[in-house]
Design an enzyme around this catalytic site. Structure first.
Site, mmCIF file in Angstrom:
data_model
loop_
_atom_site.group_PDB
_atom_site.id
_atom_site.type_symbol
_atom_site.label_atom_id
_atom_site.label_comp_id
_atom_site.label_asym_id
_atom_site.label_seq_id
_atom_site.Cartn_x
_atom_site.Cartn_y
_atom_site.Cartn_z
ATOM 1 N N GLY A 1 0.838 -1.200 0.000
ATOM 2 C CA GLY A 1 0.000 0.000 0.000
ATOM 3 C C GLY A 1 0.872 1.248 0.000
ATOM 4 C CG LEU B 1 2.031 4.010 6.131
ATOM 5 C CD1 LEU B 1 3.106 5.083 6.197
ATOM 6 C CD2 LEU B 1 0.984 4.247 7.231
ATOM 7 C CG ASP C 1 -8.852 -10.870 4.192
ATOM 8 O OD1 ASP C 1 -9.023 -9.924 4.986
ATOM 9 O OD2 ASP C 1 -9.708 -11.218 3.350
ATOM 10 C CB ALA D 1 -7.766 1.204 6.388
ATOM 11 C CE1 TYR E 1 -11.126 5.059 6.933
ATOM 12 C CE2 TYR E 1 -11.225 7.418 7.350
ATOM 13 C CZ TYR E 1 -10.491 6.262 7.187
ATOM 14 O OH TYR E 1 -9.115 6.300 7.284
ATOM 15 C CE LYS F 1 -8.431 3.823 10.294
ATOM 16 N NZ LYS F 1 -7.464 2.771 9.847
HETATM 17 N N1 LIG Z 1 -4.706 7.641 2.671
HETATM 18 C C1 LIG Z 1 -4.938 8.653 3.503
HETATM 19 O O1 LIG Z 1 -5.005 9.809 3.092
HETATM 20 C C2 LIG Z 1 -5.115 8.390 4.986
HETATM 21 C C3 LIG Z 1 -5.467 9.449 5.854
HETATM 22 C C4 LIG Z 1 -5.602 9.201 7.230
HETATM 23 C C5 LIG Z 1 -5.396 7.910 7.719
HETATM 24 N N2 LIG Z 1 -5.077 6.902 6.849
HETATM 25 C C6 LIG Z 1 -4.871 5.551 7.380
HETATM 26 O O2 LIG Z 1 -3.538 5.161 7.062
HETATM 27 C C7 LIG Z 1 -3.475 3.755 6.799
HETATM 28 C C8 LIG Z 1 -2.717 3.489 5.506
HETATM 29 O O3 LIG Z 1 -3.345 4.150 4.411
HETATM 30 P P1 LIG Z 1 -2.796 3.996 2.912
HETATM 31 O O4 LIG Z 1 -3.130 5.257 2.185
HETATM 32 O O5 LIG Z 1 -1.387 3.497 2.904
HETATM 33 O O6 LIG Z 1 -3.754 2.826 2.376
HETATM 34 P P2 LIG Z 1 -3.596 1.884 1.093
HETATM 35 O O7 LIG Z 1 -2.628 2.457 0.116
HETATM 36 O O8 LIG Z 1 -4.981 1.595 0.628
HETATM 37 O O9 LIG Z 1 -2.945 0.559 1.692
HETATM 38 C C9 LIG Z 1 -3.668 -0.374 2.444
HETATM 39 C C10 LIG Z 1 -3.034 -1.737 2.257
HETATM 40 O O10 LIG Z 1 -3.810 -2.697 3.011
HETATM 41 C C11 LIG Z 1 -4.198 -3.760 2.142
HETATM 42 N N3 LIG Z 1 -5.489 -4.317 2.556
HETATM 43 C C12 LIG Z 1 -6.731 -3.865 2.243
HETATM 44 N N4 LIG Z 1 -7.671 -4.664 2.808
HETATM 45 C C13 LIG Z 1 -6.989 -5.627 3.471
HETATM 46 C C14 LIG Z 1 -7.371 -6.751 4.248
HETATM 47 N N5 LIG Z 1 -8.674 -7.078 4.426
HETATM 48 N N6 LIG Z 1 -6.413 -7.534 4.794
HETATM 49 C C15 LIG Z 1 -5.100 -7.237 4.613
HETATM 50 N N7 LIG Z 1 -4.667 -6.208 3.880
HETATM 51 C C16 LIG Z 1 -5.593 -5.409 3.316
HETATM 52 C C17 LIG Z 1 -4.263 -3.145 0.760
HETATM 53 O O11 LIG Z 1 -4.194 -4.152 -0.234
HETATM 54 P P3 LIG Z 1 -4.971 -3.953 -1.658
HETATM 55 O O12 LIG Z 1 -4.513 -2.651 -2.191
HETATM 56 O O13 LIG Z 1 -4.564 -5.122 -2.466
HETATM 57 O O14 LIG Z 1 -6.439 -3.897 -1.332
HETATM 58 C C18 LIG Z 1 -3.048 -2.225 0.803
HETATM 59 O O15 LIG Z 1 -1.874 -2.962 0.542
HETATM 60 C C19 LIG Z 1 -4.925 3.259 6.888
HETATM 61 O O16 LIG Z 1 -5.144 2.748 8.174
HETATM 62 C C20 LIG Z 1 -5.770 4.510 6.717
HETATM 63 O O17 LIG Z 1 -7.012 4.404 7.388
HETATM 64 C C21 LIG Z 1 -4.939 7.116 5.512
#
Ligand SMILES: NC(=O)c1ccc[n+]([C@@H]2O[C@H](COP(=O)([O-])OP(=O)(O)OC[C@H]3O[C@@H](n4cnc5c(N)ncnc54)[C@H](OP(=O)(O)O)[C@@H]3O)[C@@H](O)[C@H]2O)c1
Length: 287
Positions: free
Chosen positions: A10, A12, A34, A58, A123, A127
């Protein structure tokens, strides 16, 4: 340290994988791993015996969460409870990421860790409930709230991050409407990964706000992207009301890294410095 990273491809997760390269790292990828399958998680962790598990997974397409509360709670809450139970049983520390959206945005100065949350959408509720399970069930936990992530790997959930989306829309030549009444602290995943790496080697467990310094609206952020790129697309500021997204969002969700500073972690850069570094690393502007 033996560290398992959930969601290692992902946005991060990819930066964590790079930053933690000197550790013994175990990247875990969806769907083979998963978080909604607790027995499978248990057997993986039993064999890996990690010192720490970092959960970046997430379901965070905020508008879709409104229509899919079950999925939202399955991934963001119940799976986190299962992870927290495993952390207690198998004695690893749990590093879990949460969101600025736990707040309602009524404050006019940055939120600190002790401010009471009041989430406005599915959401954010899911969380926050995940946060509660982590803090209630695991002593050795790091709960890291962050905001507006941008990193080299595109956000897997959304297929892009905000910066990439702006660039893509500009290339299409259409007018770009961006909300100008939601204040945030856009945060570089590269820096967040570095600070996370520093923190998890300590025993200063608990809740932390972890964002870039400074604040801006999404519109101002977009303006800075195009200013750095030397582009001038048709950029139009709109209100949240005019944008009419499905989920309600806080108008002000800027976080203050109060506890990180008190703990002696290195400061984050300001969001605009971090943005410049990001565009340089992508080769989109000269160093
Ligand atoms: N993005 C933002 O702007 C933001 C802002 C505030 C907080 N956050 C928090 O920061 C964290 C990281 O965000 P990010 O932007 O890095 O997210 P991301 O790019 O969507 O990465 C999430 C990773 O988790 C994997 N995943 C999804 N569902 C899963 C499951 N059921 N079991 C295991 N792995 C799973 C995804 O795989 P696939 O891609 O193959 O589905 C992806 O590799 C999250 O907790 C999010 O809530 C994010």
């Amino acid at each position: 340290m033996r560290i398992a990273i959930i969601g290692a491809d992902g946005q991060l997760g990819s930066d964590l994988l790079k930053t933690l390269a000197r550790d013994e790292v175990f990247p875990l990828y969806y769907p083979e791993f998963d978080v909604t399958q607790p027995e499978r998680m248990r057997s993986v962790f039993l064999s890996l015996r990690p010192d720490a598990v970092v959960n970046t997974a997430a379901f965070h397409r905020v508008d879709e969460c409104e229509d899919n509360p079950e999925t939202s709670f399955r991934v963001n809450t119940i799976a986190v409870r299962d992870l927290a139970r495993l952390a207690g049983e198998l004695d690893f520390s749990l590093v879990h990421f949460s969101t600025d959206y736990v707040f309602d945005g009524r404050k006019t100065e940055p939120y600190i860790e002790t401010d009471p949350p009041n989430p406005l959408n599915v959401y954010a509720v899911s969380k926050l409930a995940g946060e509660y399970f982590v803090s209630a069930l695991v002593e050795k936990h790091f709960l890291l709230r962050t905001c507006g992530l941008f990193g080299q790997a595109s956000c897997r959930e959304k297929g892009y991050n905000f910066v990439d989306r702006m660039i893509m829309l500009a290339e299409q030549g259409k007018p770009i409407r961006v909300v100008d009444d939601q204040w945030v602290s856009p945060t570089s995943t590269a820096e967040l990964a570095e600070r996370t790496s520093d923190l998890i080697r300590t025993d200063h467990y608990g809740l932390y706000h972890m964002t870039s310094e400074g604040q801006c609206t999404w519109f101002r952020f977009a303006q800075e992207v195009f200013s750095l790129l030397g582009k001038s697309p048709r950029l139009e500021p709109v209100s949240s009301r005019a944008f009419a997204a499905t989920a309600r969002r806080p108008l002000y969700s800027v976080l203050e890294n109060k506890r990180a500073k008190e703990t002696g972690l290195r400061d984050f850069s300001s969001w605009d410095e971090a943005l410049r570094a990001y565009l340089e690393k992508r080769g989109l502007i000269p160093r």
